[in-house]
Design an enzyme around this catalytic site. Structure first.
Site, mmCIF file in Angstrom:
data_model
loop_
_atom_site.group_PDB
_atom_site.id
_atom_site.type_symbol
_atom_site.label_atom_id
_atom_site.label_comp_id
_atom_site.label_asym_id
_atom_site.label_seq_id
_atom_site.Cartn_x
_atom_site.Cartn_y
_atom_site.Cartn_z
ATOM 1 N N GLU A 38 -16.087 27.815 -50.680
ATOM 2 C CA GLU A 38 -16.105 27.698 -52.144
ATOM 3 C C GLU A 38 -16.073 29.096 -52.768
ATOM 4 O O GLU A 38 -16.789 29.995 -52.311
ATOM 5 C CB GLU A 38 -17.379 26.948 -52.557
ATOM 6 N N ASP A 41 -11.168 31.136 -52.543
ATOM 7 C CA ASP A 41 -9.723 31.119 -52.842
ATOM 8 C C ASP A 41 -9.319 32.319 -53.692
ATOM 9 O O ASP A 41 -8.340 32.999 -53.388
ATOM 10 C CB ASP A 41 -9.295 29.790 -53.493
ATOM 11 N N SER A 72 -2.090 6.710 -70.076
ATOM 12 C CA SER A 72 -3.015 6.738 -68.941
ATOM 13 C C SER A 72 -3.944 5.540 -69.022
ATOM 14 O O SER A 72 -4.579 5.308 -70.058
ATOM 15 C CB SER A 72 -3.834 8.027 -68.946
ATOM 16 N N GLY A 120 -13.058 14.955 -63.783
ATOM 17 C CA GLY A 120 -14.034 16.003 -64.109
ATOM 18 C C GLY A 120 -15.220 16.041 -63.174
ATOM 19 O O GLY A 120 -16.266 16.587 -63.516
ATOM 20 N N ALA A 121 -15.075 15.482 -61.968
ATOM 21 C CA ALA A 121 -16.193 15.429 -61.014
ATOM 22 C C ALA A 121 -16.065 16.494 -59.929
ATOM 23 O O ALA A 121 -16.785 16.460 -58.946
ATOM 24 C CB ALA A 121 -16.259 14.044 -60.384
ATOM 25 N N GLY A 122 -15.135 17.417 -60.102
ATOM 26 C CA GLY A 122 -14.926 18.443 -59.082
ATOM 27 C C GLY A 122 -14.097 17.925 -57.915
ATOM 28 O O GLY A 122 -14.083 18.506 -56.842
ATOM 29 N N LEU A 123 -13.394 16.805 -58.126
ATOM 30 C CA LEU A 123 -12.599 16.207 -57.053
ATOM 31 C C LEU A 123 -11.109 16.332 -57.333
ATOM 32 O O LEU A 123 -10.288 15.685 -56.716
ATOM 33 C CB LEU A 123 -13.008 14.741 -56.862
ATOM 34 N N SER A 124 -10.802 17.192 -58.286
ATOM 35 C CA SER A 124 -9.425 17.567 -58.602
ATOM 36 C C SER A 124 -8.546 16.422 -59.094
ATOM 37 O O SER A 124 -7.416 16.243 -58.639
ATOM 38 C CB SER A 124 -8.767 18.254 -57.405
ATOM 39 N N ASP A 166 -6.458 23.426 -54.901
ATOM 40 C CA ASP A 166 -6.296 21.988 -55.161
ATOM 41 C C ASP A 166 -4.874 21.528 -54.874
ATOM 42 O O ASP A 166 -4.647 20.529 -54.187
ATOM 43 C CB ASP A 166 -6.616 21.682 -56.633
HETATM 44 P P1 ADP Z 1 -11.249 17.801 -62.020
HETATM 45 O O1 ADP Z 1 -9.901 18.295 -61.634
HETATM 46 O O2 ADP Z 1 -12.344 18.354 -61.168
HETATM 47 O O3 ADP Z 1 -11.345 16.305 -62.112
HETATM 48 P P2 ADP Z 1 -10.554 19.188 -64.432
HETATM 49 O O4 ADP Z 1 -11.348 19.604 -65.622
HETATM 50 O O5 ADP Z 1 -9.829 20.243 -63.666
HETATM 51 O O6 ADP Z 1 -11.556 18.373 -63.485
HETATM 52 O O7 ADP Z 1 -9.480 18.114 -64.849
HETATM 53 C C1 ADP Z 1 -9.851 16.977 -65.586
HETATM 54 C C2 ADP Z 1 -8.825 16.733 -66.687
HETATM 55 O O8 ADP Z 1 -7.582 16.309 -66.118
HETATM 56 C C3 ADP Z 1 -9.214 15.623 -67.636
HETATM 57 O O9 ADP Z 1 -10.053 16.106 -68.679
HETATM 58 C C4 ADP Z 1 -7.872 15.169 -68.156
HETATM 59 O O10 ADP Z 1 -7.404 16.042 -69.163
HETATM 60 C C5 ADP Z 1 -6.971 15.334 -66.950
HETATM 61 N N1 ADP Z 1 -6.830 14.091 -66.166
HETATM 62 C C6 ADP Z 1 -7.110 13.922 -64.855
HETATM 63 N N2 ADP Z 1 -6.844 12.660 -64.449
HETATM 64 C C7 ADP Z 1 -6.387 11.999 -65.530
HETATM 65 C C8 ADP Z 1 -5.942 10.648 -65.766
HETATM 66 N N3 ADP Z 1 -5.931 9.727 -64.814
HETATM 67 N N4 ADP Z 1 -5.557 10.331 -67.033
HETATM 68 C C9 ADP Z 1 -5.567 11.258 -68.010
HETATM 69 N N5 ADP Z 1 -5.962 12.514 -67.846
HETATM 70 C C10 ADP Z 1 -6.378 12.908 -66.628
HETATM 71 MG MG MG Z 2 -9.223 20.311 -61.719
#
Ligand code: ADP
Ligand code: MG
Length: 378
Positions: A38, A41, A72, A120-124, A166
């Site tokens: 972690e 990168d 979405s 937004g859970a850190g799982l990309s 990622d």
């Molecule tokens: P993580 O990549 O860890 O989930 P990020 O902050 O990098 O967190 O990315 C999350 C963002 O990506 C969301 O706030 C949204 O803007 C976008 N996103 C991801 N998946 C979707 C989805 N299925 N529908 C709409 N937006 C999405």
């Molecule tokens: Mg991300």
């Protein structure tokens, strides 16, 4: 992906509902968890992620004009944007429009996004989204082109300073394995080797703490600046190239910068050790390395938070052989190696500990054993 994946049928049905008819192409891309490595990168170091069973699907159909119409199912939200104004796009649409613009598309699409990757859970979920859109819209593009475009979408269009970890795993993952990535190499040559993720008698689990992390805000950028300053103080182009002796010497003058450097060096060593431990299917060593990584991220790199620290300690106290925070920090999820069948009991211990502090219970997520990367379905 399963042969008859119900998520594909759901995506097709949602496409018909929102745009009418059928998409010409459909692609799926996984979320990912970084087992270890972690904040290495952006310091020219090593990491070891694998792809999750959770996937984002993008179903699309070309349009004759320059408009991108998006829906979405996650947000149940429809948006429209003109590709010629791609730079000004904001919000989740920027991931989609930025990817299309970075790939050089000049005509628009109707795009349906359907996902079970927690957002937004850190799982990309962000790379799952950009990579699904990239593969669906440019199925003939090679890996380097897809990598560059999806990295550009996040860096230049969304404004999130991600380092390419990622996208490398979301596009390049292979089933049953984690990828050893070396960030001292150019982006298309980063995969050094794979390591098997199956650990007999054990399962990989993720616990989403629901604490919001935001790569675009202060903490992550501050750590990147500190790493640059530490490398300068040590006279090396990247922290990975610093010597432990020089870092020990720096700690007498610049304790904080030295601690950041120490994390990077010890974390690289843990990635190598983890690769060997996975090869050997040695659960005890895997667990020890996970937990040491967490302590280093907490103490030397200072990117943990109260919820993640409590989660890791409760996981360890309720049967996990090892656990750590994953992702950039300040929230998100913890990953743990659990004895097979213990997830329910571990999850309720976590829920209890969080409940006593007035925090929302973490959501457990089975992480599988390494899925394949982005693929075209139709
Ligand atoms: P993580 O990549 O860890 O989930 P990020 O902050 O990098 O967190 O990315 C999350 C963002 O990506 C969301 O706030 C949204 O803007 C976008 N996103 C991801 N998946 C979707 C989805 N299925 N529908 C709409 N937006 C999405
Ligand atoms: Mg991300």
């Amino acid at each position: 992906m399963r042969p008859h994946d119900p998520r594909v049928d759901e995506a097709l049905a949602a496409f018909a509902r929102h745009f009418g008819g059928t998409p010409t192409r459909l692609a799926g891309a996984p979320g990912r968890v970084n087992l270890i490595g972690e904040h290495t990168d952006h310091n020219g170091g090593l990491c070891l992620p694998f792809a999750l069973p959770q996937r984002t699907f993008a179903a699309l159909r070309p349009r004759a004009d320059q408009i991108v119409r998006m829906h979405s199912t996650h947000r149940d939200q429809s948006l429209e944007w003109d590709l010629r104004e791609a730079r000004a796009c904001r919000g989740w649409a920027a991931y989609v429009v930025g990817t299309l613009a970075a790939l050089g598309h000049r005509t628009g699409f109707d795009i349906l996004v359907h996902s079970d990757v927690p957002v937004g859970a850190g799982l990309s979920s962000s790379a799952a989204l950009t990579c699904a859109v990239a593969v669906a819209s440019s199925p003939e593009a090679d890996l380097t082109t897809l990598l560059r475009a999806t990295i550009t979408a996040e860096n230049d269009y969304v404004g999130a300073p991600t380092g390419g970890l990622d996208q490398s795993v979301v596009l390049g993952a292979r089933a049953g394995t984690a990828l050893l990535l070396d960030f001292s190499r150019p982006e298309s040559e980063r995969v050094v080797r794979t390591a098997p993720t199956a650990v007999p008698g054990h399962e990989w689990w993720i616990f989403d703490t629901h604490v919001a992390h935001d790569l675009a805000d202060g903490g992550y950028a501050a750590r990147r600046r500190e790493c640059t300053a530490a490398a300068e103080a040590l006279g090396v182009p990247t922290l990975t190239l610093a010597s432990p002796a020089a870092v020990a010497e720096l700690s007498l003058r610049e304790a904080t910068l030295a601690a950041r450097a120490r994390h990077v060096l010890t974390e690289n060593a843990r990635v190598r050790a983890m690769t060997a431990a996975l090869d050997a299917r040695d659960a005890a060593t895997i667990g020890t390395l996970l937990t040491r990584s967490h302590r280093s991220l907490r103490d030397d790199f200072a990117v943990s938070c109260a919820e993640l620290d409590v989660a890791v300690e409760v996981l360890l106290g309720s049967g996990a052989v090892g656990a750590r925070m994953v992702g950039g920090g300040f929230g998100g999820s913890a990953v743990a190696l659990l004895p097979t069948g213990s997830a329910r009991q571990v999850g309720s211990a976590l829920a209890g500990a969080f409940g006593r502090r007035g925090w929302r219970a973490p959501t457990p997520l089975a992480a599988g054993r390494g899925n394949e990367g982005a693929t075209r379905v139709v």
